[in-house]
Design an enzyme around this catalytic site. Structure first.
Site, short mmCIF file in Angstrom:
data_model
loop_
_atom_site.label_atom_id
_atom_site.label_comp_id
_atom_site.label_asym_id
_atom_site.label_seq_id
_atom_site.Cartn_x
_atom_site.Cartn_y
_atom_site.Cartn_z
N ARG A 1 -16.07 -91.20 71.85
CA ARG A 1 -16.11 -91.06 73.31
C ARG A 1 -16.93 -92.19 73.93
O ARG A 1 -18.13 -92.28 73.70
CB ARG A 1 -16.73 -89.72 73.70
N CYS B 1 -7.94 -83.67 68.45
CA CYS B 1 -9.39 -83.91 68.51
C CYS B 1 -10.10 -82.85 69.32
O CYS B 1 -11.27 -83.00 69.67
CB CYS B 1 -9.68 -85.30 69.07
N GLU C 1 -2.71 -84.29 76.52
CA GLU C 1 -3.53 -83.22 77.09
C GLU C 1 -2.95 -82.69 78.41
O GLU C 1 -3.55 -81.85 79.06
CB GLU C 1 -4.96 -83.75 77.33
N GLY D 1 -5.62 -83.31 72.90
CA GLY D 1 -6.88 -82.79 73.44
C GLY D 1 -6.64 -81.31 73.74
O GLY D 1 -6.22 -80.94 74.83
N SER D 2 -6.88 -80.47 72.75
CA SER D 2 -6.45 -79.07 72.87
C SER D 2 -7.19 -78.34 73.98
O SER D 2 -6.66 -77.37 74.54
CB SER D 2 -6.63 -78.34 71.53
N ASN D 3 -8.40 -78.79 74.34
CA ASN D 3 -9.13 -78.12 75.42
C ASN D 3 -8.41 -78.29 76.76
O ASN D 3 -8.09 -77.32 77.44
CB ASN D 3 -10.55 -78.68 75.54
N ASP D 4 -8.15 -79.54 77.15
CA ASP D 4 -7.47 -79.78 78.42
C ASP D 4 -6.02 -79.30 78.38
O ASP D 4 -5.50 -78.78 79.38
CB ASP D 4 -7.50 -81.28 78.78
N ARG E 1 -11.77 -93.80 72.47
CA ARG E 1 -11.13 -93.32 73.70
C ARG E 1 -11.75 -94.06 74.86
O ARG E 1 -12.97 -93.98 75.08
CB ARG E 1 -11.30 -91.81 73.86
N HIS F 1 -19.28 -79.20 77.98
CA HIS F 1 -19.96 -80.42 77.57
C HIS F 1 -21.16 -80.14 76.68
O HIS F 1 -21.33 -80.75 75.62
CB HIS F 1 -20.41 -81.21 78.81
#
Length: 800
Positions: free
Chosen positions: A518, A738, A667, A688-691, A566, A417
C-alpha cells in the site's frame, strides 16, 4: 561567581561532563575524556557559553534575533523559516566581534601552538550547543564543524560562523518543535588539534539496528568522516562482542572515493588507491582497540554512547574526536525497563475488572498507559509504548499507531483501517467497542493503566501481570527442535505489506512475494505533504525520492520474488490531511465513492502528481535495478479509465512487458461484469474483497449500524469472484485476492482454490497458516479427483 563562569576560553583538561551549561555537550564530553579518562583525544580548548552570550549582548543582536523569530508565522512553511534563519545567520556573521573576546580566542590558539610545539597548527572547530547531546533532547549534528583551519584570525572568524550555525533552519525548527526556548540555548566552539585522517568513522556501544547492548558497532571509511554522514561511501562494518572482545561480524565493502585535506580548498574528493579499495580500512587489532575505548567510555558515562574517531596518517594513532550519549536505544530500552518494572495498578487475574469489550481485530495482549486522542492534530503528542484510544484511525494516524503498545477504537469492524494496519504491524487491537454497547472513549481516560486482551476483545482495569507473562522456553537438554517446513503449493501465497521498515523482518516468511504494497503508508509515514503542494513549492523530487526509498526497501528485501505496488488510493478527506491538501481537495459527502484511484490519475488537476508516482517506480526499477517491482491500479470504474491510465504510464516509459506487469484491483462490480474487456489493458487482477463485498451488497463496511450484513462469503460475492477467474483465465490473465477474507476464513480459501485462483495475499501473521491451508486444500482436491469420493458442494456458484 568562579573564574570558570566568567571565562571566555577553557582548556579541555579543566572541563568535565557536568559542564554542559558552560561549554555544551560536545566540548564537555571532550573535556571529560581528556581530564578523567585514559582516552586519546586531540588536545584543545573550548569557547564558553558565556562568551557566546557576551557576543550576542555586546553586538545588540538579541533583540534583532528575537524579532526575526517572532516574525515566523508558520514553522512548517520551509520558505518562511529559511528566509528568517538566513537573515539571523547573516546578522551574526557580519557583526564585529568584541575586541576582548576576539583577543581571548586568539590567545587560546597561540597558547595551543606553543603547547603543541607547532607554529600555526591546523585545527578542527566543532560547534557545541548547551542543549545538545542529552539523551532526551539530542541536537546532534545540527550545528557546523570546520576542518583544516589555520591562523588566529581564521579561528576567530570560524568561531563566529559556529555561533551563526545555532540558527540553521533545521536547528531552529527542532528547538521550536521540542519547545526549547531559543534564548536558553548557547553555543560553544571546541578548537582542537586537527587529525590528518587516513581513515575515520563512527562507533556505538550498542547495536543500533536492534538495541543489543552486548555488542559494539564500528563503521570505517578512508579519509575524512564526512562521507559516512553524507552516505556517499558505504563503510566497512564491524560488530564486536563486549564480553569476549572478539569481532563477531565483519562486512568489507569496496570504497572508491575518499574526502581528504586540501591545503587551499580545505577538503577535496579523490580516488582511493586501487590496491586499497577492496581492503579492510582498519586492521582487526585497531577495531579491537577502538572497541576497548567504546567499552570504557560507556562504563564511565553509564549509558550507550555514540562516538567518532580518526586514524592519523602519519602516526597510525587512533584518536577519539567526539563522544555523546546515543539517544534512540537509550530511550527505548529505558522505556522498556520502565514498562517491565511498572508496579502501579498491578492486579491479579481473579481481581481484574472488565472495562470495555469490542471486536478482536488483531490478537495479542499488552498493558500500558492510556492516551485518548480525539483530534488527528494531536497525534504528535502520542508517546511510544502508550495505548492509543480513539474513535477510529485513518492512514495519517500510522506514525502514532507504530508507537502504540495496543489500539482500542470506538468504531469500525474487522476490515476497518485500524484492524488491517494493526494486524500487519502485529499490534494488539480491539475495534468497534461502541457496537458492544460501551464506547472506549467514554470509559478510558488519558493516564489510566489498562490491559488490552485483543485476542478475546476485552479491556481490563490495571496491569493484569499474569496475562502478560510469556510461556518459558523449554530448557530440556538435548532437545532437538525441528525446522519449519512448508509444502510447495501451486496456488501462490503472497503477503500484504505497507510499512517498508517491516520488510526485512518479514522477508524470511514463506511468501511467494508481496501481493499488495500500500503506497499510502509512505505518504503518511514519510512524506506528509500533498503532492500538488510539493509541486507548487518547487520540490516534486521529494515525492519521487521518498517513495522510491520506501518502495526499494521492500523490493530489495523480497528480491527476486515479485512485489506489487498499489498506486495511491487515498480518499479526498485523507489527502486533505496531508500538508497543503486543503487547497486541492474537494469536500465530498461520500468520498469512499468519490475522487479516488484511477479517476484521479488522468484528471488534468492531478495528472502531474500521478506522474511523480510513476517517476518513483521508474527510479526503483531503472536506477536501483529492482526489476521485481510491478504496479496495480486501484478503483478503475470503466474500461476507458483503464485505457487512459495505461496510456499515461506508457507515455512515462512504463510499458507492460515480460518483466513488468500492470495489475488492476477488482473491487467494483463493473470490473467483474466487463472483465473480458478490461483484460486487454492489464496482466491480471487482485480482488479487493472488502470493497467488492461492500459494493455488491450496498453495505458501508465502516458503518456499525449495518456492519452485521457485511460478509465477503455471501453467495453474490462468491459468484462474482468465480466469474472473474473464469473470464481472466480465458485471456491468460492471473487473479489474486488481497482482502481480509482468506486470513479470516480457511473455508473461503478452499473456495478460491476450487475456483482456480492463482494467488492469495494475506497479512504477515497469516502467511504460515495460509501456506499450510493451501497445501492441505490442494492435496484434498487431488485426492478427491483420484478417488471420486470427495465431499460435494451443492451450491451453484455460476451466475450464467
Amino acid at each position: 561567581m568562579s573564574s570558570r563562569d566568567t571565562a571566555n576560553v577553557l582548556w579541555f583538561e579543566d572541563l568535565h561532563r557536568k559542564d554542559v551549561n558552560l561549554v555544551g555537550g560536545k566540548s564537555s564530553s571532550l573535556g571529560e575524556m581528556t581530564s578523567s579518562m585514559n582516552i586519546p583525544v586531540p588536545y584543545g580548548f573550548a569557547t564558553t557559553a558565556r562568551a557566546y552570550r557576551y557576543f550576542m549582548s555586546q553586538t545588540g543582536l538579541n533583540d534583532k534575533v528575537n524579532e526575526l523569530l517572532e516574525s515566523i508565522k508558520d514553522y512548517e512553511n520551509s520558505d518562511e523559516l529559511h528566509k528568517a534563519c538566513e537573515k539571523i545567520r547573516n546578522l551574526i556573521v557580519d557583526a564585529k566581534m568584541p575586541d576582548d573576546l576576539a583577543e581571548d580566542i586568539k590567545k587560546g590558539y597561540t597558547d595551543l601552538s606553543e603547547k603543541m610545539g607547532q607554529k600555526d597548527p591546523f585545527v578542527a572547530i566543532r560547534s557545541s550547543a548547551t542543549a545538545e547531546d542529552l539523551p532526551n533532547a539530542s541536537f546532534a549534528g545540527q550545528q557546523e564543524s570546520y576542518l583544516n583551519i589555520k591562523g588566529k584570525d581564521d579561528v576567530v572568524n570560524r568561531v563566529q560562523q559556529c555561533y551563526s550555525s545555532l540558527f540553521t533552519d533545521r536547528a531552529t525548527y527542532y528547538r521550536h518543535k521540542q519547545h526549547f526556548p531559543h534564548e536558553k540555548v548557547a553555543l560553544s566552539a571546541a578548537v582542537q588539534m586537527m587529525v590528518f585522517s587516513k581513515a575515520s568513522g563512527i562507533m556505538f556501544s550498542v547495536d543500533v539496528t536492534n538495541g543489543d547492548a552486548s555488542k559494539i558497532v564500528i563503521d570505517s571509511i578512508y579519509g575524512l568522516g564526512e562521507y559516512i554522514v553524507l552516505g556517499k561511501v558505504t563503510p566497512n562494518h564491524f560488530v564486536v562482542d563486549k564480553q569476549s572482545m572478539k569481532i563477531v561480524e565483519k562486512n568489507v565493502v569496496k570504497q572508491t572515493v575518499q574526502l581528504v585535506r586540501d591545503p587551499i580548498e580545505g577538503t577535496k574528493e579523490e580516488a582511493v588507491p586501487e590496491e586499497l579499495q577492496d581492503k579492510q580500512v582498519l586492521t582487526d587489532k585497531q577495531v579491537i582497540e577502538l572497541a576497548g575505548y567504546a567499552k570504557e567510555i560507556e562504563r564511565h558515562y553509564g549509558c550507550y554512547m555514540d562516538m567518532e574517531y580518526a586514524l592519523d596518517k602519519s602516526t597510525d594513532k587512533l584518536w577519539l574526536v567526539q563522544a555523546r550519549p546515543e539517544t534512540v536505544w537509550s530511550q527505548r530500552n529505558k522505556e522498556k525497563k520502565t514498562t517491565e518494572n511498572e508496579g502501579d495498578n498491578v492486579v491479579s487475574e481473579a481481581d481484574s475488572k472488565v472495562l470495555v469489550r469490542g471486536l478482536p481485530a488483531s490478537p495479542g495482549v499488552a498493558s500500558g498507559v492510556v492516551h485518548v486522542i480525539d483530534n488527528p492534530d494531536d497525534i504528535d503528542q502520542f508517546k511510544k509504548g502508550e495505548i492509543l484510544v480513539t474513535l477510529m484511525t485513518s492512514p495519517d494516524w500510522v506514525p502514532a499507531m507504530k508507537k502504540a503498545a495496543a489500539i482500542v477504537t470506538n468504531n469500525g469492524g474487522m476490515t476497518c483501517h485500524a484492524a488491517i494496519v494493526s494486524r500487519e504491524m502485529q499490534i494488539p487491537c480491539i475495534v468497534g467497542t461502541k457496537s458492544k454497547k460501551v464506547a472506549a472513549t467514554d470509559v478510558l481516560k488519558t493516564g489510566d493503566v489498562i490491559t488490552v486482551d485483543a485476542t478475546n476483545g476485552i479491556v481490563y482495569d490495571g496491569k493484569v501481570a499474569s496475562m502478560l507473562k510469556k510461556p518459558a522456553a523449554s530448557t530440556q537438554s538435548g532437545q532437538v527442535v525441528a525446522a519449519e517446513t512448508f509444502a510447495p503449493t501451486a496456488t501462490g501465497v503472497m503477503m500484504n505489506l505497507g510499512d517498508p521498515d517491516l520488510a526485512d523482518k518479514y522477508s524470511t516468511l514463506p511468501a511467494d512475494g508481496i501481493g499488495l504494497m500500500r503506497e499510502e503508508f509512505l505518504w503518511t509515514t514519510f512524506i506528509h505533504e500533498h503532492p500538488l503542494y510539493l509541486i507548487e513549492q518547487g520540490h516534486p523530487e521529494k515525492v519521487i525520492d521518498m517513495l522510491a526509498d520506501g518502495i526499494s526497501k521492500v523490493a530489495r528485501a523480497m528480491s527476486p520474488r515479485p512485489v506489487i505496488l498499489r498506486l495511491s488510493d487515498f480518499k479526498s478527506s485523507e489527502y486533505r490531511n496531508l500538508k497543503g491538501g486543503e487547497k486541492y481537495e474537494p469536500h465530498e459527502p461520500a468520498d469512499l465513492l468519490g475522487w479516488r484511484g484511477a479517476s484521479r490519475y488522468y484528471d488534468p488537476k492531478y495528472i502531474e502528481a500521478f506522474k511523480l508516482e510513476l517517476g518513483a517506480v521508474k527510479k526503483v526499477r531503472n536506477e536501483f535495478g529492482l526489476k521485481n517491482l510491478n504496479v496495480m491500479i486501484p478503483f478503475v470504474r470503466t474500461v476507458d479509465e483503464a485505457r487512459k491510465v495505461t496510456d499515461i504510464m506508457r507515455g512515462e516509459g512504463l510499458v507492460r512487458s515480460a518483466d513488468f506487469k500492470i495489475y488492476m484491483m477488482a473491487e467494483i462490480p463493473s470490473n467483474i461484469i466487463l472483465a473480458d474487456q478490461f483484460n486487454q489493458y492489464i496482466d491480471g487482477y487482485s480482488i479487493g474483497s472488502n470493497d467488492l463485498a461492500m459494493l455488491i451488497l450496498g453495505c458501508d463496511r465502516n458503518n456499525d449500524t449495518v456492519a452485521s450484513l457485511f460478509d465477503e462469503r455471501n453467495l453474490a460475492v462468491k459468484r462474482a469472484i468465480k466469474h472473474l477467474i473464469k473470464a481472466a483465465h480465458k485471456d491468460g490473465k492471473t487473479v489474486s485476492i488481497c482482502g481480509q477474507a482468506p486470513s479470516e476464513y480457511p473455508d473461503f480459501t478452499n473456495f478460491l482454490i476450487q475456483c482456480g485462483i492463482d494467488y492469495v495475499s494475506v497479512n504477515p501473521d497469516m502467511v504460515k497458516a495460509t501456506k499450510r491451508n493451501v497445501a492441505h486444500f490442494e492435496q484434498r482436491i487431488m485426492l478427491d479427483k483420484a478417488t471420486g469420493r470427495g465431499l460435494q458442494d451443492p451450491t451453484n456458484y455460476d451466475w450464467e
